[in-house]
Design a protein around this motif. Structure first.
Motif, PDB file in Angstrom:
ATOM      1  N   ILE A 178       0.838  -1.212   0.000  1.00 35.08           N
ATOM      2  CA  ILE A 178       0.000   0.000   0.000  1.00 35.08           C
ATOM      3  C   ILE A 178       0.865   1.252   0.000  1.00 35.08           C
ATOM      4  N   THR A 232       1.164  -4.591  -5.548  1.00 39.34           N
ATOM      5  CA  THR A 232       1.365  -3.139  -5.631  1.00 39.34           C
ATOM      6  C   THR A 232       0.636  -2.566  -6.842  1.00 39.34           C
ATOM      7  N   TYR A 264      -3.112  -2.381  -6.004  1.00 40.91           N
ATOM      8  CA  TYR A 264      -3.446  -1.244  -5.129  1.00 40.91           C
ATOM      9  C   TYR A 264      -3.292   0.080  -5.871  1.00 40.91           C
ATOM     10  N   LEU A 286      -7.348   6.985   0.361  1.00 45.17           N
ATOM     11  CA  LEU A 286      -7.038   5.746   1.072  1.00 45.17           C
ATOM     12  C   LEU A 286      -8.251   5.232   1.833  1.00 45.17           C
ATOM     13  N   ILE A 290      -9.806  -3.005  -0.701  1.00 49.30           N
ATOM     14  CA  ILE A 290      -8.624  -3.524   0.003  1.00 49.30           C
ATOM     15  C   ILE A 290      -9.043  -4.621   0.981  1.00 49.30           C
TER      16      ILE A 290
END
Length: 325
Positions: free
Chosen positions: A129, A208, A211, A243, A250
């Motif tokens: 993240i 990665t 995200y 986020l 997530i």
């Protein structure tokens, strides 16, 4: 929410029965109980009496799924599938084909598996993240470009290369940590450092990039433009708003795997000699031990269903608008 959880648990029962039925069918299409007995007793000089005794001791002396010699319900209940399945749903796993207690093996091997899987999960989540947010923060710059190139390069390399390369470089050449093995207590740390590092690096590329895609999608939404119009700095927009709004996807990917951490990693544990449930499963597959394979598949399915329920519950924690009914 309670009704929803109960309903999901009830849905899980036919799913577990179906998974158990498929596992049972696939395994016995390849191996008959006679084949299993010959393998455990030795291929050469095995008498029919020895095979019959082995099958009787382990409960394989019944028909597989339908017993023509019985009447009524016993046509179904007096079969290997029914007797093995009922015991497993009651969490009575019985003994492996080599005589060892499966429940004891699971209890003793669970901790070594968790000792690797949990640090890989937590450390990996933080690293992936943070790396993805950095690339999004510097999007359309050389940082973002070379970050994507690095992710693609990491994705293109097999995890076996990371394991073998890490063992050769860090253990054999530099002698920083043991190449394989396991120990109890704090001494286990020196055996876990390398598998954890390799576990994080080997999955860094794909995670990665995933995200980064989530965050870039959020960056194009109206609430981000509104936040910028209010004069918020880009770092505040990214870390405070983007986020938070990306937590749902997530959580979808992260929470569902938490219960599965107990089952360990098949490849990593085998290469590093970790006596966890991953290596236990690999050994069972190699020796065609149906009792262990069946239990591990059952536990994997059960823990995955638990992970899905936990994921649904976690949605209500990060977004109060979501109701489980």
């Amino acid at each position: 929410m309670l009704n929803y959880i109960i309903r999901r648990i009830l849905y899980a029962i036919p799913i577990l029965v179906g998974v158990n039925l498929i596992t049972f069918t696939l395994f016995f299409v390849v191996n008959t109980p006679d084949d299993m007995a010959r393998m455990q007793l030795g291929i050469k000089r095995v008498t029919p009496d020895a095979i019959a005794k082995w099958k009787q001791e382990r409960g394989y002396d019944q028909p597989l799924m339908f017993n023509n010699a019985r009447e009524g319900l016993e046509k179904i209940t007096r079969t290997i599938f029914f007797e093995k399945s009922v015991a497993m749903f009651a969490f009575r796993f019985g003994r492996a084909d080599d005589g060892r207690d499966i429940a004891y093996e699971i209890r003793t091997r669970m901790l070594p598996s968790l000792a690797i899987a949990l640090p890989v999960f937590v450390l990996g989540l933080i690293v992936y993240i943070a790396f993805a947010l950095t690339m999004v923060f510097f999007r359309a710059t050389y940082v973002d470009f070379w970050g994507v190139v690095l992710c693609v390069a990491l994705m293109s390399i097999s995890s076996l290369f990371y394991i073998i390369g890490g063992q050769f470089l860090i253990s054999k050449l530099w002698h920083l940590v043991p190449i394989s093995g396991y120990s109890q207590g704090l001494d286990s740390a020196k055996f876990l450092v390398l598998p954890v590092i390799i576990g994080v690096i080997s999955a860094a590329g794909a995670n990665t990039r995933w995200y980064r895609t989530l965050f870039l999608e959020e960056m194009g939404k109206d609430y981000v433009r509104t936040a910028r119009a209010k004069g918020l700095p880009e770092s505040a927009v990214l870390f405070r708003h983007v986020l938070q709004n990306a937590l749902i996807p997530i959580l979808t990917g992260a929470v569902v795997v938490i219960p599965l951490l107990f089952l360990g990693s098949l490849i990593v544990e085998s290469f590093f000699g970790i006596p966890g449930l991953g290596s236990y499963t690999i050994d069972a597959i190699n020796s065609q031990d149906f009792a262990v394979v069946r239990v591990m598949v059952f536990l994997g399915s059960l823990l995955y269903i638990v992970g899905l329920i936990l994921t649904d519950i976690s949605y209500t924690l990060v977004d109060p608008r979501i109701r489980l009914e």
